[in-house]
Design an enzyme around this catalytic site. Structure first.
Site, PDB file in Angstrom:
ATOM      1  N   GLY B  15       0.833  -1.208   0.000  1.00 35.05           N
ATOM      2  CA  GLY B  15       0.000   0.000   0.000  1.00 35.05           C
ATOM      3  C   GLY B  15       0.859   1.245   0.000  1.00 35.05           C
ATOM      4  CG  ASP B 145      -0.364  -0.221   8.702  1.00 34.23           C
ATOM      5  OD1 ASP B 145      -1.201   0.698   8.686  1.00 34.23           O
ATOM      6  OD2 ASP B 145      -0.486  -1.272   8.036  1.00 34.23           O
ATOM      7  CG  LEU B 301      -9.612  11.180   1.975  1.00 38.70           C
ATOM      8  CD1 LEU B 301     -10.700  11.901   2.749  1.00 38.70           C
ATOM      9  CD2 LEU B 301      -9.399  11.840   0.626  1.00 38.70           C
ATOM     10  NE  ARG B 303      -3.503   3.838   0.362  1.00 36.59           N
ATOM     11  CZ  ARG B 303      -3.812   2.597   0.011  1.00 36.59           C
ATOM     12  NH1 ARG B 303      -3.677   1.621   0.894  1.00 36.59           N
ATOM     13  NH2 ARG B 303      -4.232   2.328  -1.195  1.00 36.59           N
TER      14      ARG B 303
END
Lengths: 415, 415
Positions: B15, B145, B301, B303
């Site tokens: 991601g 994360d 939004l 990231r």
């Protein structure tokens, strides 16, 4: 007109924007300067604060904190959604208001809000006139919906538009990260007018925007949505769709209500509560195309993101508040301050006044010719209209890497 | 170690974050400078691009556009989620990769990603070693994360944290606008570790944050949630709750999956309703308290918001990429670049190297002592940890009031 000496009261009403406090700063700072204004009160929660005598003495506030209002989101004094009855039907609230105005010698009333609030402002103005109580009443516009009649645009719209367009550009990039297909649905605020949803066309103008834009101005056809989305999906693999929360089918049913029965809860003005539309449409798109989907709701973020405001908007919002006071001090009453775009290629915004009667409850929608023939996008005319409004950057000062917002003392006024 | 001449390839995986491209800029710009590196390739969609020989010649890019990568969201080269099998079980992909490396004389491999990507990087490193093919392999960390083992923090976390904390502060204001009660649920990314949700505590530290924060580190108890929320609602009328998307009950069931049962209510088209966690909890809170509720998902939004990045994060992310290349050029291999916080009161971030074997697939969670005794908030230790990371502002240059993101030519490499 002769000078009118007395106190002024200012109230904020309706859903907040990221610059409604900039208008508050304009009103309060200008009112504190005016010799004819003896006291400046800020009503807690709009007219509710007037009715209950809950208002603050604004001269007690530090000027630094008042300056910070320009970049502080939400309504610093508190807002309200309170529908005044017609005075002919029930004049209890009006009588009470007149009583309070007399008690505090309030001769200036400034009210900051959207359509419903201008209606409130108009009713109060007319009541005071009919009662023979001299009080100058001025409306200051605000609404991210940009749907107030008679003004080129509304304070609050441009900052929300800049935020929505920027976030759309960012999501556009994020949604392209994998080489697998994806349909992304962006849900933007706007109940009856699609101005803010149309702002995603600014992202498209920059090459990073939605493929399809559905506005409440055009009846929404589910089959057309499925067809248009599927076609782009088949061709490009990636689809970005922007929809207004207020899209309705040809029978006038909100598409968001397709999603749930509970959405039929009405607010105080009888408007249906919105929400969950992005998820509903994403789900339908998934079922019809098999694509991976994502629904994104800009939610409250779009109306409170002072960290990414339009400086043009902040300055104009301040000016709107300031000019309302100046005009009132000069003797004007029963008007809403409005914006007029100067002729010519260079953007310039002038102030004009509109009768409150004219503006109250009249909605301004996007002209049909600014929407493309297919009804799923905007034309260059909209870009030319919106682009000047989002120029310049405004954000709050930072302390320790995070915004420093205004902290008001809120000293209750006493008599 | 002796100089190793050859081409370098760089890939992005997992991601995206709002600064993964800053690390890309660091790797690419440094690699283009190194005399021992004969060619710099950028893999399209990570290892997928290597396997299919889809990679770009980075020397063809304008240096201005490479600079712009520092403030361009998402993965500019494209990302991938591709789990390599163990080489012992199936070495097809490894053989193919070795073939491609030999064909293009690739002697440097830089891979930018989170836990899974470091596992991939580790496997490739070990395979190349075992094959006797000299290739220096370096992992560059990234993940909002913040859960990579062995590094003080991860590139990408701080920018997301700054965005989440700022947006929480703004929503805090917006959610207080009316004098009626309201419960707002904020849903933040983080499947197994609650670092980003914990960032909302920075907003609380500034006095504008959530009342309750629920993290995946602590088993979620629905009754406790209802009790704690109701109590604050009764006392203050306003409640803001931040939850991590990954909260689980004591049996290990994701709370987001609770939603799917109640969400089986079909809409008018017979589609099952997609219920996000925020919506599910908001509904439960509404049912139990009768309050007006709102669920807000920061969604993608959080990231990709380069418009509100941490300059500290952008600089460190760039440095992580740059140092990976420098160390590799000096002869280091089989490491991930990591951050070490210097001792002392002033924040300083040093680079260290960690063996890929150690980092692969080990998750770092928030220490229990940084979470309060009740398990619904953070302690000062977390604030002290996170606050230095979000210092400084980074945003893309603007053109016409909107971001100007990097546009790469992406000239495919040929042999």
């Amino acid at each position: 007109m002769s000078e009118l000496k007395g106190a002024a009261i200012f109230g904020q009403s309706g859903g907040p924007t990221s610059v409604i406090n900039a208008s508050a700063a304009g009103v309060i700072q200008e009112a504190l300067k005016q010799g004819c204004i003896t006291k400046v009160y800020g009503a807690a929660h709009g007219i509710k604060g007037i009715l209950t005598e809950q208002f603050y003495d604004m001269s007690e506030e530090d000027s630094y904190e008042l300056d910070l209002l320009k970049t502080t989101p939400s309504s610093a004094l508190g807002s309200v959604r309170y529908k005044l009855k017609k005075a002919e039907d029930d004049d209890t609230d009006y009588k009470r208001m007149l009583e309070v105005f007399k008690k505090y010698d309030i001769r200036y009333f400034f009210y900051n809000g959207g359509n419903d609030s201008m209606d409130t402002c108009n009713k109060i103005s007319k009541y005071m006139q009919n009662s023979g109580y001299e009080c100058r009443v001025m409306g200051v516009p605000k609404t991210i919906d940009n749907d107030l009649w008679g003004t080129d645009h509304c304070p609050g719209f441009a900052s929300a538009a800049k935020y929505v367009a920027t976030s759309t550009m960012e999501v556009y990039h994020d949604a392209r990260v994998y080489d697998t297909g994806m349909i992304t649905i962006l849900e933007v605020m706007g109940r009856n007018a699609g101005w803010l949803t149309a702002a995603t066309a600014l992202a498209a103008y920059k090459g990073n925007g939605p493929d399809l834009i559905y506005l409440p101005e055009i009846p929404f056809d589910m089959n057309k949505f499925i067809e248009e989305t599927s076609e782009i999906y088949k061709k490009n693999g990636k689809v970005i769709v922007a929809v207004s929360e207020g899209i309705k089918d040809k029978d006038g049913t909100y598409i968001s209500e397709y999603g749930s029965d509970t959405a039929k809860t009405k607010d105080a003005f009888g408007h249906a509560q919105m929400g969950g539309l992005a998820a509903t449409l994403a789900n339908i798109a998934k079922e019809k195309t098999g694509a991976k989907v994502r629904g994104i709701e800009f939610s409250l973020l779009q109306r409170c993101a002072t960290h990414w405001g339009s400086l043009t908007d902040v300055n104009e919002s301040y000016m709107a508040g300031q000019m309302a006071v100046k005009y009132a001090a000069e003797g004007k009453t029963d008007y809403m301050v409005a914006f007029e775009r100067a002729e010519g290629t260079e953007y310039k915004c002038n102030i004009k006044l509109i009768n409150l009667t004219e503006v109250a409850n009249t909605e301004k929608k996007i002209p049909r010719e600014w929407i493309n023939a297919e009804g799923n996008g905007l034309t260059q005319a909209f870009i030319d209209y919106a682009l000047p409004l989002i120029q310049g950057e405004s954000h709050p000062p930072l302390e320790n890497g995070l915004p420093r917002f205004a902290k008001l003392k809120k000293v209750l006024a006493t008599k």
